[in-house]
Design a protein around this motif. Structure first.
Motif, PDB file in Angstrom:
ATOM      1  N   TRP A 177      10.569 -73.596  63.737  1.00  0.00           N
ATOM      2  CA  TRP A 177       9.837 -73.615  65.006  1.00  0.00           C
ATOM      3  C   TRP A 177       9.036 -72.337  65.202  1.00  0.00           C
ATOM      4  O   TRP A 177       7.928 -72.368  65.748  1.00  0.00           O
ATOM      5  CB  TRP A 177      10.808 -73.809  66.179  1.00  0.00           C
ATOM      6  N   GLN A 179       7.823 -70.397  62.697  1.00  0.00           N
ATOM      7  CA  GLN A 179       6.686 -70.467  61.782  1.00  0.00           C
ATOM      8  C   GLN A 179       5.577 -71.352  62.338  1.00  0.00           C
ATOM      9  O   GLN A 179       4.395 -71.024  62.241  1.00  0.00           O
ATOM     10  CB  GLN A 179       7.144 -71.002  60.418  1.00  0.00           C
ATOM     11  N   ASN A 180       5.968 -72.478  62.937  1.00  0.00           N
ATOM     12  CA  ASN A 180       4.962 -73.366  63.546  1.00  0.00           C
ATOM     13  C   ASN A 180       4.253 -72.675  64.700  1.00  0.00           C
ATOM     14  O   ASN A 180       3.038 -72.824  64.894  1.00  0.00           O
ATOM     15  CB  ASN A 180       5.632 -74.653  64.036  1.00  0.00           C
ATOM     16  N   ASN A 183       1.758 -70.169  63.345  1.00  0.00           N
ATOM     17  CA  ASN A 183       0.585 -70.852  62.788  1.00  0.00           C
ATOM     18  C   ASN A 183      -0.352 -71.319  63.903  1.00  0.00           C
ATOM     19  O   ASN A 183      -1.584 -71.235  63.788  1.00  0.00           O
ATOM     20  CB  ASN A 183       1.016 -72.042  61.930  1.00  0.00           C
ATOM     21  N   GLY A 523       3.035 -74.501  69.678  1.00  0.00           N
ATOM     22  CA  GLY A 523       3.250 -74.647  68.249  1.00  0.00           C
ATOM     23  C   GLY A 523       4.700 -74.903  67.918  1.00  0.00           C
ATOM     24  O   GLY A 523       5.024 -75.734  67.061  1.00  0.00           O
ATOM     25  N   GLY A 526       5.655 -78.352  68.435  1.00  0.00           N
ATOM     26  CA  GLY A 526       4.983 -79.303  67.562  1.00  0.00           C
ATOM     27  C   GLY A 526       3.836 -80.039  68.213  1.00  0.00           C
ATOM     28  O   GLY A 526       3.397 -81.083  67.715  1.00  0.00           O
ATOM     29  N   ALA A 529      -1.194 -77.352  66.162  1.00  0.00           N
ATOM     30  CA  ALA A 529      -1.025 -76.634  64.893  1.00  0.00           C
ATOM     31  C   ALA A 529      -2.325 -75.931  64.559  1.00  0.00           C
ATOM     32  O   ALA A 529      -3.388 -76.290  65.057  1.00  0.00           O
ATOM     33  CB  ALA A 529      -0.639 -77.591  63.787  1.00  0.00           C
TER      34      ALA A 529
END
Length: 529
Positions: A177, A179-180, A183, A523, A526, A529
């Motif tokens: 989560w 890392q998302n 990004n 992000g 989800g 992105a």
């Protein structure tokens, strides 16, 4: 790895973010292929280092610093990966995975640097208000450089010395989560940077050109110089329509440059200062404003000698937002110096006109410079040298630096003189004829169109959500947003950020931190992105 090796390599990493002589000397420290030569020298294995650098370089050829937000740290990826391979014997495939992970994570250091850069802006304002001009070297060069020792040199040294081989494990061990979220943040921050620029030049009535630039790039797929060319055509058409077909006619011979206050030596030194300090003290708030202060300050002190009030007003104008590509920015700087000279000599040039000239000129120069240097000359040269470096040869790194010096750095000297001489000859005619405001409108149209196009072509915000119902699934991005309009979410995010910045009493810092929080949350969930 020995401590002395880690310290030296950490110093190379630090130097890569000083921005001294971009596209040549700095290039030796920043790109994986070129920094590999330095790693090989320190680690005692040049062939292996060059092979590693050439192997991972293609992954970073397309990295563009939109809005001066680094979404992938090329320097860290090159230095760490080559060091790890030599020190631990890691295979190339694993090294490529480490390079990608390290590049993404270490890029967050630059987001910190650009945010902290507002402190240097505040110090610059303080020194100018107190007329302590000699102290401006502290806020524009020395303090930012020392802060980077803590931010870049020290962490890199510790990482290399205490566990370079464990870097891949650490990066891959970050929660999914998080890392998302990072990004998504990397997608949104360039929008903030470019919208800050657009809001500084986009007065009421120019917003349609901003939107037109975005839509043109989104539907046509054209980017870079193509957008710049269309912006010139559109600005010229707008100029002719608003002025009843009037032509822009200037008597360039009416003002001699024989009595120019700045010599060729002054302009050459200004070019050297710009190449040395341009991006050292930059920030999200004003980008390269501190670099422009360091570049122009000695010239302004010469122009306004004996006029303390005039000098202070000029320094305030110089410390305002500035954001253009390192080399092509020399053209507007030369023009600004000529305008300041005419004003110092008594020409009726309002300070607002000089500020508006700067704000309108740098977006087109950013588009042309980024496309010509960052997106064409540098990556093409790197790509051409990769096959030779894969053999373990050391010379490809130096070829890249030499090409950068000849084709890129030389632009700064040429454009500085060109801008100064053009301005010296044309400024009086522009003011006396009343064409200055019409010319400013021309460049504002160009700037707004180019910035809109740059956001569309360089930034992509998407929705990874997929709704599953029984045997059917619905991809929100592909089957909804892409059908409605190309890059729709990027457009929505851009409009939100732009109008938030334009709100009364809304500070840039609030927008930056607000975007960081929202980006990481959306992000992590989800949603984007």
């Amino acid at each position: 790895m020995h401590l002395w090796q880690a310290i030296i390599l950490g110093g190379f990493y630090w130097f890569s973010f000083l921005g001294a002589f971009d596209h040549s000397i700095n290039l030796l420290f920043y790109q994986p292929l070129t920094s590999a030569l330095l790693v090989g020298l320190v680690m005692g294995d040049i062939p292996t280092a060059m092979i590693v650098g050439a192997t991972i370089q293609p992954m970073f050829l397309g990295q563009t610093q939109a809005g001066w937000v680094v979404t992938n740290d090329n320097a860290a990826a090159g230095i760490i990966t080559a060091s790890v391979v030599i020190a631990s014997g890691m295979d190339i495939k694993s090294a490529m995975a480490v390079a990608v992970a390290v590049g993404i994570v270490m890029s967050q250091l630059t987001n910190i640097r650009m945010t902290v850069g507002s402190v240097w802006n505040a110090l610059t304002d303080k020194y100018i208000s107190k007329r302590q001009y000699d102290k401006l070297w502290l806020s524009t060069v020395i303090y930012p450089s020392l802060f980077k020792v803590i931010l870049y040199w020290l962490p890199m040294t510790l990482v290399l010395y205490f566990g370079a081989s464990n870097i891949g494990f650490f990066v891959n061990g970050l929660p999914g989560w998080l890392q998302n979220g990072l990004n998504a943040l990397a997608s949104l921050m360039p929008i903030v940077g470019l919208c800050i620029v657009a809001s500084s030049i986009g007065k009421k009535g120019y917003m349609p050109f901003f939107i037109a630039g975005f839509l043109f790039a989104a539907y046509s797929g054209v980017s870079g110089i193509g957008i710049a060319i269309v912006s010139v055509i559109l600005a010229w058409f707008d100029f002719r329509c608003q002025n009843g077909g009037e032509r822009l006619s200037l008597n360039l011979k009416s003002t001699s440059v024989e009595d120019a206050a700045l010599s060729k030596k002054d302009l050459n030194w200004a070019s050297i200062r710009m190449l040395s300090f341009y991006s050292n003290g930059n920030s999200y708030e004003r980008y390269q404003a501190n670099g422009i202060v360091a570049t122009m300050m000695p010239c302004l002190r010469k122009l306004y000698k004996g006029d303390d009030d005039g000098l202070q007003e000029a320094m305030v104008r110089t410390s305002e937002l500035f954001n253009a590509e390192d080399m092509t920015s020399a053209l507007p700087v030369g023009i600004l110096l000529s305008m300041e000279e005419q004003k110092a000599k008594g020409a009726p040039i309002p300070g607002e006109i000089i500020s508006d000239t700067k704000a309108a000129l740098f977006p087109p120069m950013a588009a042309v410079g980024d496309t010509l240097n960052w997106a064409t000359i540098v990556p093409t040269t790197l790509a051409l040298m990769c096959p030779y470096a894969l053999t373990g040869a050391w010379w490809p790194a130096l070829v890249v630096v030499l090409v950068g010096a000849v084709l890129c750095n030389s632009q700064a000297f040429f454009l500085m003189h060109l801008g100064y001489n053009l301005g010296n000859k044309a400024i009086k005619d522009l003011v006396q004829s009343g064409l200055i405001n019409k010319v400013m409108s021309f460049f504002t149209v160009m700037g707004m169109f180019v910035i809109g196009g740059m956001i569309s072509s360089l930034v992509s915000v998407s929705c990874p959500l997929t709704i599953a119902t029984g045997k059917f699934s619905f991809a929100v991005q592909k089957e909804l947003f892409d059908v409605l309009m190309p890059n729709l979410l990027t457009f929505i995010a851009t409009m939100i950020v732009f109008f938030t910045i334009k709100r009364k009493n809304m500070s840039v810092i609030k927008v930056i931190f607000g975007t960081m929080i929202v980006g990481i949350i959306l992000g992590a969930l989800g949603i984007i992105a």
